[in-house]
Scaffold this motif. Structure first.
Motif, PDB file in Angstrom:
ATOM      1  N   ALA A   1     -24.630  11.886   2.311  1.00 16.13           N
ATOM      2  CA  ALA A   1     -24.914  11.034   3.464  1.00 16.13           C
ATOM      3  C   ALA A   1     -23.913   9.890   3.544  1.00 16.13           C
ATOM      4  N   LEU A   2     -23.545   9.339   2.412  1.00 18.77           N
ATOM      5  CA  LEU A   2     -22.596   8.233   2.389  1.00 18.77           C
ATOM      6  C   LEU A   2     -21.229   8.671   2.906  1.00 18.77           C
ATOM      7  N   GLU A   3     -20.809   9.880   2.556  1.00 18.53           N
ATOM      8  CA  GLU A   3     -19.543  10.406   3.075  1.00 18.53           C
ATOM      9  C   GLU A   3     -19.583  10.522   4.598  1.00 18.53           C
ATOM     10  N   ILE A   4     -20.688  10.985   5.124  1.00 16.81           N
ATOM     11  CA  ILE A   4     -20.791  11.196   6.569  1.00 16.81           C
ATOM     12  C   ILE A   4     -20.729   9.875   7.329  1.00 16.81           C
ATOM     13  N   VAL A   5     -21.479   8.873   6.878  1.00 16.88           N
ATOM     14  CA  VAL A   5     -21.499   7.611   7.627  1.00 16.88           C
ATOM     15  C   VAL A   5     -20.199   6.830   7.450  1.00 16.88           C
ATOM     16  N   THR A   6     -19.589   6.890   6.272  1.00 18.37           N
ATOM     17  CA  THR A   6     -18.331   6.152   6.089  1.00 18.37           C
ATOM     18  C   THR A   6     -17.180   6.833   6.830  1.00 18.37           C
ATOM     19  N   GLU A   7     -17.175   8.160   6.850  1.00 15.90           N
ATOM     20  CA  GLU A   7     -16.127   8.864   7.583  1.00 15.90           C
ATOM     21  C   GLU A   7     -16.197   8.523   9.069  1.00 15.90           C
ATOM     22  N   SER A   8     -17.413   8.467   9.591  1.00 14.73           N
ATOM     23  CA  SER A   8     -17.590   8.131  11.000  1.00 14.73           C
ATOM     24  C   SER A   8     -17.218   6.672  11.258  1.00 14.73           C
TER      25      SER A   8
ATOM     26  N   PHE B   1     -15.308   4.517   9.571  1.00 15.13           N
ATOM     27  CA  PHE B   1     -13.911   4.128   9.379  1.00 15.13           C
ATOM     28  C   PHE B   1     -12.945   5.034  10.129  1.00 15.13           C
ATOM     29  N   GLY B   2     -13.460   6.083  10.738  1.00 13.89           N
ATOM     30  CA  GLY B   2     -12.608   6.935  11.549  1.00 13.89           C
ATOM     31  C   GLY B   2     -12.099   6.218  12.780  1.00 13.89           C
ATOM     32  N   GLN B   3     -12.836   5.205  13.206  1.00 17.67           N
ATOM     33  CA  GLN B   3     -12.438   4.377  14.359  1.00 17.67           C
ATOM     34  C   GLN B   3     -12.672   2.922  13.973  1.00 17.67           C
ATOM     35  N   ARG B   4     -11.958   2.473  12.952  1.00 15.68           N
ATOM     36  CA  ARG B   4     -12.279   1.188  12.329  1.00 15.68           C
ATOM     37  C   ARG B   4     -12.050  -0.013  13.253  1.00 15.68           C
ATOM     38  N   ARG B   5     -11.306   0.142  14.320  1.00 16.13           N
ATOM     39  CA  ARG B   5     -11.101  -0.985  15.243  1.00 16.13           C
ATOM     40  C   ARG B   5     -12.282  -1.180  16.187  1.00 16.13           C
ATOM     41  N   LYS B   6     -13.142  -0.182  16.242  1.00 14.95           N
ATOM     42  CA  LYS B   6     -14.301  -0.273  17.131  1.00 14.95           C
ATOM     43  C   LYS B   6     -15.489  -0.861  16.382  1.00 14.95           C
ATOM     44  N   THR B   7     -16.465  -1.334  17.133  1.00 11.71           N
ATOM     45  CA  THR B   7     -17.693  -1.813  16.508  1.00 11.71           C
ATOM     46  C   THR B   7     -18.475  -0.619  15.968  1.00 11.71           C
ATOM     47  N   LEU B   8     -19.374  -0.895  15.045  1.00 12.05           N
ATOM     48  CA  LEU B   8     -20.173   0.188  14.459  1.00 12.05           C
ATOM     49  C   LEU B   8     -21.054   0.859  15.515  1.00 12.05           C
ATOM     50  N   ARG B   9     -21.456   0.133  16.514  1.00  7.05           N
ATOM     51  CA  ARG B   9     -22.249   0.726  17.606  1.00  7.05           C
ATOM     52  C   ARG B   9     -21.517   1.933  18.199  1.00  7.05           C
ATOM     53  N   LYS B  10     -20.180   1.811  18.302  1.00 11.55           N
ATOM     54  CA  LYS B  10     -19.380   2.884  18.894  1.00 11.55           C
ATOM     55  C   LYS B  10     -18.868   3.876  17.834  1.00 11.55           C
ATOM     56  N   SER B  11     -18.424   3.375  16.703  1.00 10.51           N
ATOM     57  CA  SER B  11     -17.774   4.252  15.721  1.00 10.51           C
ATOM     58  C   SER B  11     -18.751   5.172  15.003  1.00 10.51           C
ATOM     59  N   LEU B  12     -20.017   4.819  14.965  1.00 17.39           N
ATOM     60  CA  LEU B  12     -21.004   5.637  14.251  1.00 17.39           C
ATOM     61  C   LEU B  12     -21.577   6.767  15.109  1.00 17.39           C
ATOM     62  N   GLY B  13     -21.034   6.949  16.289  1.00 18.25           N
ATOM     63  CA  GLY B  13     -21.592   7.949  17.187  1.00 18.25           C
ATOM     64  C   GLY B  13     -21.615   9.353  16.620  1.00 18.25           C
ATOM     65  N   ILE B  14     -20.545   9.740  15.930  1.00 19.97           N
ATOM     66  CA  ILE B  14     -20.481  11.103  15.379  1.00 19.97           C
ATOM     67  C   ILE B  14     -21.550  11.302  14.309  1.00 19.97           C
TER      68      ILE B  14
ATOM     69  N   ALA C   1     -20.809  -5.470  14.528  1.00 15.13           N
ATOM     70  CA  ALA C   1     -19.905  -5.643  13.381  1.00 15.13           C
ATOM     71  C   ALA C   1     -18.930  -4.468  13.292  1.00 15.13           C
ATOM     72  N   ARG C   2     -17.822  -4.707  12.614  1.00 12.35           N
ATOM     73  CA  ARG C   2     -16.872  -3.636  12.334  1.00 12.35           C
ATOM     74  C   ARG C   2     -17.043  -3.175  10.896  1.00 12.35           C
ATOM     75  N   ALA C   3     -16.630  -1.943  10.649  1.00 13.25           N
ATOM     76  CA  ALA C   3     -16.900  -1.308   9.352  1.00 13.25           C
ATOM     77  C   ALA C   3     -16.363  -2.111   8.173  1.00 13.25           C
ATOM     78  N   GLU C   4     -15.162  -2.684   8.303  1.00 11.14           N
ATOM     79  CA  GLU C   4     -14.543  -3.347   7.152  1.00 11.14           C
ATOM     80  C   GLU C   4     -15.260  -4.631   6.736  1.00 11.14           C
ATOM     81  N   THR C   5     -16.223  -5.095   7.559  1.00 10.41           N
ATOM     82  CA  THR C   5     -16.963  -6.312   7.219  1.00 10.41           C
ATOM     83  C   THR C   5     -18.273  -6.024   6.495  1.00 10.41           C
ATOM     84  N   ILE C   6     -18.615  -4.750   6.339  1.00 10.94           N
ATOM     85  CA  ILE C   6     -19.898  -4.374   5.729  1.00 10.94           C
ATOM     86  C   ILE C   6     -19.680  -3.987   4.272  1.00 10.94           C
TER      87      ILE C   6
END
Length: 282
Positions: free
Chosen positions: A216-223, A225-238, A260-265
């Motif tokens: 599960a951790l691989e799936i959420v982190t891949e999603s 950080f796959g679009q790390r410039r976007k907010t998590l609201r958008k980047s976690l869509g996949i 928030a963005r991924a790199e801040t979590i």
């Protein structure tokens, strides 16, 4: 070790050259290999595993540590004769496995007891090998001493908020503590690679402190950080789609700001997010 010719002589005798296709760079600096081996600590009660030993530049000082057993996994058949010659010079039981380390069952190879993994990893498989070992269940290693490209090493130990922070640092933090132990300039290798390298030491966390659901951790982190410039609201869509839910729902459950963005979590935030994903997935 005194019975062995100098490593350069053995390489010349066997006509060995580094193969770029395997990401090979020979490590011949004796001072550096001795320092790397010393990071393993006392291995008198453990098995040692080395992946991609090549002509055996690191193999010699590792064998000199006196482990209970040593297993080397080498995909390039050209190195088998020189490795056999190296193993015969030591009293330590020595096994050579010819094959792909990504497919190897290291736990079965070492048998009972703990293991230490120490390797100058081939550049092209360093990251997938690390992830494979982090996901081992049960965790059979008690320390890993691994050389990566410096850029990859930085990503393994990166703190939250740094440019290098991402999926690899979070997966590592789920299982182990990691530290950058020493740097290796390109000139220490033959032929010199285009980038410097670094050695990372990883020690497993106590079992009750590890985060177990790395899938599960691989799936959420891949999603994320796959679009790390976007907010998590958008980047976690996949990732959210795979669980049949929304990004907002996952983030609310994990107690994370959707803006928030991924790199801040920090890693703990991603562990909660992975738990939320698993609960939604069912």
């Amino acid at each position: 070790m005194n019975d062995l010719p100098p490593l350069r002589d053995m390489i010349a005798e066997h006509g060995l050259r580094a193969d770029k296709g395997f990401g090979q760079h020979f490590l011949l600096d004796l001072n550096l290999t001795a320092k790397i081996a010393s990071l393993c600590g006392d291995v008198s009660d453990a098995a040692l595993i080395e992946v991609g030993p090549g002509p055996g530049g690191l193999t010699r000082p590792l064998l000199a540590l006196g482990p209970q057993k040593m297993v080397v996994i080498e995909m390039d058949a050209r190195f088998i004769p020189v490795l056999e010659q190296t193993g015969e010079a030591y009293e330590t039981p020595f096994e050579i496995v010819e094959g792909d380390a990504l497919k190897a069952d290291e736990a079965a190879l070492i048998g009972d007891g703990p293991a230490v993994i120490a390797s100058n990893l081939p550049y092209n498989v360093g990251t997938p090998l690390l992830i494979k070992w982090l996901k081992a269940n049960p965790l059979y290693w008690r320390r890993m001493v691994l050389m990566f490209q410096k850029e990859v090493a930085d990503r393994v130990v990166a703190p939250v908020g740094s440019k290098a922070y991402g999926r690899l640092a979070i997966l590592t933090a789920a299982v182990a503590s990691a530290r950058l132990a020493l740097k290796a300039p390109a000139r220490a290798f033959t032929p010199p690679p285009k980038v410097d390298s670094a050695v990372v030491v990883l020690d497993p966390l106590p079992e009750d402190k590890r985060f177990a659901d790395l899938e599960a951790l691989e799936i959420v982190t891949e999603s994320a950080f796959g679009q790390r410039r976007k907010t998590l609201r958008k980047s976690l869509g996949i990732a959210a789609g795979k669980a049949g839910t929304s990004s907002e729902s996952l983030l609310e459950t994990a107690g994370i700001d959707p803006g928030a963005r991924a790199e801040t979590i920090d890693p703990n935030g991603f562990f909660r997010l992975a738990e939320a994903w698993r609960a939604a997935k069912g």
